[in-house]
Design a protein around this motif. Structure first.
Motif, PDB file in Angstrom:
ATOM      1  N   LEU A  16       0.829  -1.206   0.000  1.00  0.00           N
ATOM      2  CA  LEU A  16       0.000   0.000   0.000  1.00  0.00           C
ATOM      3  C   LEU A  16       0.866   1.260   0.000  1.00  0.00           C
ATOM      4  CD1 LEU A  16      -2.801  -1.090   2.479  1.00  0.00           C
ATOM      5  CD2 LEU A  16      -3.114  -0.465   0.081  1.00  0.00           C
ATOM      6  N   LEU A  17       1.937   1.243   0.771  1.00  0.00           N
ATOM      7  CA  LEU A  17       2.842   2.398   0.782  1.00  0.00           C
ATOM      8  C   LEU A  17       3.480   2.603  -0.589  1.00  0.00           C
ATOM      9  CD1 LEU A  17       4.524   1.972   4.284  1.00  0.00           C
ATOM     10  CD2 LEU A  17       3.033   3.840   3.550  1.00  0.00           C
ATOM     11  N   ASN A  18       3.859   1.498  -1.226  1.00  0.00           N
ATOM     12  CA  ASN A  18       4.421   1.598  -2.581  1.00  0.00           C
ATOM     13  C   ASN A  18       3.389   2.146  -3.561  1.00  0.00           C
ATOM     14  OD1 ASN A  18       6.969   0.705  -1.869  1.00  0.00           O
ATOM     15  ND2 ASN A  18       6.478  -1.439  -2.238  1.00  0.00           N
ATOM     16  N   GLU A  19       2.152   1.675  -3.411  1.00  0.00           N
ATOM     17  CA  GLU A  19       1.064   2.158  -4.268  1.00  0.00           C
ATOM     18  C   GLU A  19       0.850   3.659  -4.076  1.00  0.00           C
ATOM     19  OE1 GLU A  19      -3.728   1.383  -4.552  1.00  0.00           O
ATOM     20  OE2 GLU A  19      -2.460  -0.300  -3.969  1.00  0.00           O
ATOM     21  N   LEU A  24       1.633   9.298  -5.846  1.00  0.00           N
ATOM     22  CA  LEU A  24       2.163  10.633  -5.556  1.00  0.00           C
ATOM     23  C   LEU A  24       3.260  11.047  -6.538  1.00  0.00           C
ATOM     24  CD1 LEU A  24       2.199  10.441  -1.665  1.00  0.00           C
ATOM     25  CD2 LEU A  24       0.597  11.689  -3.120  1.00  0.00           C
ATOM     26  N   LYS A  25       4.054  10.079  -7.001  1.00  0.00           N
ATOM     27  CA  LYS A  25       5.084  10.386  -8.009  1.00  0.00           C
ATOM     28  C   LYS A  25       4.439  10.845  -9.310  1.00  0.00           C
ATOM     29  CE  LYS A  25       8.730   7.106  -6.780  1.00  0.00           C
ATOM     30  NZ  LYS A  25       9.401   5.886  -7.272  1.00  0.00           N
ATOM     31  N   ALA A  26       3.362  10.188  -9.689  1.00  0.00           N
ATOM     32  CA  ALA A  26       2.684  10.491 -10.955  1.00  0.00           C
ATOM     33  C   ALA A  26       1.831  11.746 -10.868  1.00  0.00           C
ATOM     34  CB  ALA A  26       1.825   9.304 -11.379  1.00  0.00           C
ATOM     35  N   ARG A  27       1.544  12.157  -9.656  1.00  0.00           N
ATOM     36  CA  ARG A  27       0.652  13.297  -9.445  1.00  0.00           C
ATOM     37  C   ARG A  27       1.332  14.591  -9.897  1.00  0.00           C
ATOM     38  NH1 ARG A  27      -0.555  17.075  -5.907  1.00  0.00           N
ATOM     39  NH2 ARG A  27      -2.713  17.463  -5.413  1.00  0.00           N
ATOM     40  N   GLU A  28       0.620  15.328 -10.702  1.00  0.00           N
ATOM     41  CA  GLU A  28       1.134  16.611 -11.183  1.00  0.00           C
ATOM     42  C   GLU A  28       0.291  17.732 -10.584  1.00  0.00           C
ATOM     43  OE1 GLU A  28       1.458  16.791 -15.427  1.00  0.00           O
ATOM     44  OE2 GLU A  28       2.239  14.747 -15.533  1.00  0.00           O
ATOM     45  N   PRO A  29       0.941  18.758 -10.060  1.00  0.00           N
ATOM     46  CA  PRO A  29       0.165  19.879  -9.511  1.00  0.00           C
ATOM     47  C   PRO A  29      -0.626  20.578 -10.612  1.00  0.00           C
ATOM     48  CG  PRO A  29       2.536  20.209  -9.167  1.00  0.00           C
ATOM     49  CD  PRO A  29       2.374  18.944  -9.939  1.00  0.00           C
ATOM     50  N   MET A  30      -1.770  21.064 -10.243  1.00  0.00           N
ATOM     51  CA  MET A  30      -2.641  21.731 -11.210  1.00  0.00           C
ATOM     52  C   MET A  30      -2.105  23.134 -11.510  1.00  0.00           C
ATOM     53  SD  MET A  30      -5.446  19.812 -11.884  1.00  0.00           S
ATOM     54  CE  MET A  30      -6.578  21.060 -12.432  1.00  0.00           C
ATOM     55  N   ASP A  31      -2.127  23.488 -12.771  1.00  0.00           N
ATOM     56  CA  ASP A  31      -1.839  24.864 -13.191  1.00  0.00           C
ATOM     57  C   ASP A  31      -3.200  25.482 -13.519  1.00  0.00           C
ATOM     58  OD1 ASP A  31      -1.038  27.264 -14.221  1.00  0.00           O
ATOM     59  OD2 ASP A  31       0.047  26.418 -15.929  1.00  0.00           O
TER      60      ASP A  31
END
Length: 117
Positions: A16-19, A24-31
């Motif tokens: 679950l932590l890896n997931e 979170l790595k793939a998450r891109e902040p919104m512009d």
């Protein structure tokens, strides 16, 4: 059996932590300036809708992983608190025994044996 279950729980927590880490790595902040119709009149409904759907999937994945991890960690917390309470009980018993032994030793040292008083 208990150790095997703990290993499975720990393996599940790591998964679950890896997931969560991958999400979170793939998450891109919104512009927001890119998608705000007031700032960018060329943005269309389909683009905003596709971003919204991606964000919805991200929210669901994060929420599901978080809830599962939270449940596993809560169980660990409950078990650990129970173990700590039991240790405190045992410590209290041992301290009581030690105090009684010391009291008995002190009493036996102060008693004087007198034959046939």
């Amino acid at each position: 059996m208990l150790e095997s279950n703990m290993d499975n729980n720990n393996t599940r927590k790591i998964a679950l932590l890896n997931e969560l880490t991958e999400i979170l790595k793939a998450r891109e902040p919104m512009d927001y300036s890119e998608i705000n119709p007031a700032l960018n009149p060329n943005v269309d409904i389909e683009y905003i809708t596709s971003l919204d759907e991606k964000k919805e999937a991200e929210v669901k994945a994060l929420q599901q992983a978080w809830e599962q991890l939270e449940e596993l960690l809560f169980n660990d917390l409950q078990i650990t608190l129970q173990e700590k309470k039991q240790l405190e009980t045992y410590l209290g018993q041992k301290l009581k025994e030690e105090k009684q032994k010391n009291k008995n030793r002190a009493r036996s040292r102060t008693q004087v044996w007198r034959p046939h008083e």
